[in-house]
Design an enzyme around this catalytic site. Structure first.
Site, PDB file in Angstrom:
ATOM      1  N   GLY A  71       0.809  -1.218   0.000  1.00 46.22           N
ATOM      2  CA  GLY A  71       0.000   0.000   0.000  1.00 46.22           C
ATOM      3  C   GLY A  71       0.842   1.268   0.000  1.00 46.22           C
ATOM      4  N   THR A  72       1.897   1.266   0.785  1.00 50.69           N
ATOM      5  CA  THR A  72       2.721   2.479   0.894  1.00 50.69           C
ATOM      6  C   THR A  72       3.325   2.843  -0.464  1.00 50.69           C
ATOM      7  OG1 THR A  72       3.233   1.919   3.180  1.00 50.69           O
ATOM      8  CG2 THR A  72       4.730   3.462   2.089  1.00 50.69           C
ATOM      9  N   ASN A 151      -8.330   3.686   8.301  1.00 49.43           N
ATOM     10  CA  ASN A 151      -7.726   2.592   9.068  1.00 49.43           C
ATOM     11  C   ASN A 151      -7.949   2.709  10.567  1.00 49.43           C
ATOM     12  OD1 ASN A 151      -5.942   4.792   8.116  1.00 49.43           O
ATOM     13  ND2 ASN A 151      -4.508   3.988   9.608  1.00 49.43           N
ATOM     14  N   GLN A 179      -7.718  -0.431   3.226  1.00 53.77           N
ATOM     15  CA  GLN A 179      -8.603  -0.970   4.277  1.00 53.77           C
ATOM     16  C   GLN A 179      -9.961  -1.395   3.727  1.00 53.77           C
ATOM     17  OE1 GLN A 179      -7.943  -1.653   7.427  1.00 53.77           O
ATOM     18  NE2 GLN A 179      -5.909  -0.761   7.538  1.00 53.77           N
ATOM     19  N   SER A 199      -3.313  -3.502  -0.887  1.00 63.68           N
ATOM     20  CA  SER A 199      -2.258  -4.289  -0.254  1.00 63.68           C
ATOM     21  C   SER A 199      -2.824  -5.641   0.145  1.00 63.68           C
ATOM     22  CB  SER A 199      -1.799  -3.517   0.988  1.00 63.68           C
ATOM     23  OG  SER A 199      -0.745  -4.169   1.611  1.00 63.68           O
ATOM     24  N   HIS A 201      -1.825  -7.795   2.616  1.00 60.70           N
ATOM     25  CA  HIS A 201      -1.777  -8.335   3.987  1.00 60.70           C
ATOM     26  C   HIS A 201      -2.943  -7.920   4.869  1.00 60.70           C
ATOM     27  CE1 HIS A 201      -0.034  -4.895   6.451  1.00 60.70           C
ATOM     28  NE2 HIS A 201       0.235  -4.447   5.238  1.00 60.70           N
ATOM     29  N   THR A 237      12.260  -7.448 -10.081  1.00 61.47           N
ATOM     30  CA  THR A 237      11.657  -8.772 -10.284  1.00 61.47           C
ATOM     31  C   THR A 237      10.392  -8.882  -9.446  1.00 61.47           C
ATOM     32  OG1 THR A 237      13.851  -9.667 -10.645  1.00 61.47           O
ATOM     33  CG2 THR A 237      12.109 -11.258 -10.127  1.00 61.47           C
ATOM     34  N   CYS A 325       0.464   1.944  12.916  1.00 60.12           N
ATOM     35  CA  CYS A 325       1.627   2.625  12.360  1.00 60.12           C
ATOM     36  C   CYS A 325       2.089   3.776  13.260  1.00 60.12           C
ATOM     37  CB  CYS A 325       1.317   3.141  10.964  1.00 60.12           C
ATOM     38  SG  CYS A 325       0.792   1.828   9.884  1.00 60.12           S
TER      39      CYS A 325
END
Ligand code: PLP
Length: 384
Positions: A71-72, A151, A179, A199, A201, A237, A325
């Site tokens: 996400g970042t 979030n 989110q 993202s 995760h 990669t 975070c």
């Protein structure tokens, strides 16, 4: 001691089925997808199939999905590269005051480079009102970035209404959907966005993999330098096992959508009512209905969220105070302050974010210990 994990907005456990899907791409089909021999073709095909699965889940074309490290990176690429590319057109850009730091810090960087940034205010539920955006737009506005779901408090924005305003003035619209994906219906055509970050995760997929959706023709660029992967938009990669895992996680989320949604709503309602009836002086934050399922954020007055977190941890219960975070910092959450909470109340914030593996017994376990923890901390608090 059993661990009761209630911090799914920070990250989620990877589904066993996802691990199984990823496994061969570490040691059997491990070829570099850019290589020409046949084992590489297997990984290349798996990556392209995953791209198609993900694209169709969000209503996009496979050619509009660019894999990133999460996400970042997606937020940074979307914001920094589109703003810089349009610099000659205009230097005014807009975001909201409750964004994740992956967005806020990218805007702050652009501010240092000479861009004028408007940080839109939100109401007490964390909503960015379309009229507020309308008033902030100028003929030099080139980019608007407003998150889909928050979030910390779970509030969901009216993205189609906001995007329409940006487009009417010729500005691009980006949304951070980290989110939201897997938790709320998400279709890029309905949302009408040019760029969307995601993202793996947060939806039972692996860490370190995400994607940026960029609508065909959107002026964005690479901001890393290297090979020609991802149609020259993201060198390096590709993380093939991660990408395969992301697609599997999405497939599972799609198949379980209704079931997960209902289950998470039930858990959140039970927990909210349990806290309401057993603890005094609490302030629930976020929109009462326009919110991600399974998300309860609440401030306990006169005490610090970090202390509650530590005491819950001693019972094996994992939650976060404000945002994962920013935990470790005693600053009140920028999101809660933007929503008008006073700093002392905001310091007492706790986020419970439930997941599909949680049960009603987990909620009962929280309600059993929480009132005692709060009472104990309040007895020691100079504010009581
Ligand atoms: N945006 C939001 C709204 C988030 O909640 C997070 C993670 O907490 C991110 C961006 C960053 O995502 P990642 O951890 O994949 O870099």
């Amino acid at each position: 001691m059993k661990c009761i994990y209630l911090d799914h907005s920070a990250t989620t456990p990877v589904e066993p089925e996802v691990v199984t899907a990823m496994s061969p791409y570490f040691h059997v089909h491990f070829g570099n997808p850019s290589s020409l021999y046949s084992i590489a073709e297997v990984s290349r095909n798996a990556m392209e199939e995953s791209r198609s699965t993900i694209a169709s889940f969000i209503g996009a074309n496979a050619s509009e999905i660019f894999f990133t490290s999460g996400g970042t990176e997606s937020d940074n690429q979307a914001i920094l590269t589109t703003a810089r590319r349009q610099k000659n057109k205009g230097q005014h850009i807009i975001t909201s005051s409750i964004e994740h730091h992956a967005v806020l810090h990218a805007f702050q960087q652009l501010e240092k480079e000479g861009f004028q940034v408007t940080y839109l205010p939100v109401d007490s539920n964390g909503i960015v009102h379309p009229e507020t955006l309308q008033k902030a737009m100028t003929p030099t506005t080139t980019l608007v970035s407003i998150m889909h779901a928050n979030n910390e408090v779970g509030t969901i924005q009216d993205i189609p209404a906001l995007a329409k305003i940006a487009h009417a003035q010729g500005a691009l619209f980006h949304t951070d959907a980290v989110q939201a994906i897997g938790k709320v219906p998400l279709d890029v055509q309905t949302l009408d966005v040019d760029l969307l970050s995601s993202s793996a995760h947060k939806l039972y997929g692996p860490k370190g993999v995400g994607f940026l959706y960029a609508k065909k023709g959107t002026p964005f660029s690479t901001f890393l330098y290297g090979g020609g992967q991802e149609k020259k938009k993201r060198p390096g990669t590709e993380n093939v096992p991660g990408i395969v895992g992301f697609a599997k996680a999405i497939e599972i989320a799609k198949n379980r959508f209704e079931e997960d949604h209902q289950h998470l709503q039930n858990l959140a309602t039970f927990l909210t009512e349990g806290i309401q009836s057993s603890v005094s002086d609490v302030v629930f934050t976020g929109h009462p209905t326009l919110r991600t399922p399974g998300h309860v954020s609440v401030c306990f007055k006169y005490i610090e969220g970090e202390s509650i977190l530590m005491m819950l941890d001693s019972f094996g219960i994992c939650v976060s105070s404000g945002s994962a975070c920013t935990s470790g910092s005693l600053d009140a959450s920028h999101v809660l302050l933007a929503m008008g909470l006073d700093s002392a109340t905001a310091q007492g914030s706790i986020r419970f974010s439930m997941g599909r593996m949680n049960t009603m017994d987990d909620m009962k376990a929280v309600i059993e210990v929480l009132p005692g923890i709060v009472e104990k901390l309040r007895k020691m608090s100079p504010l009581c």
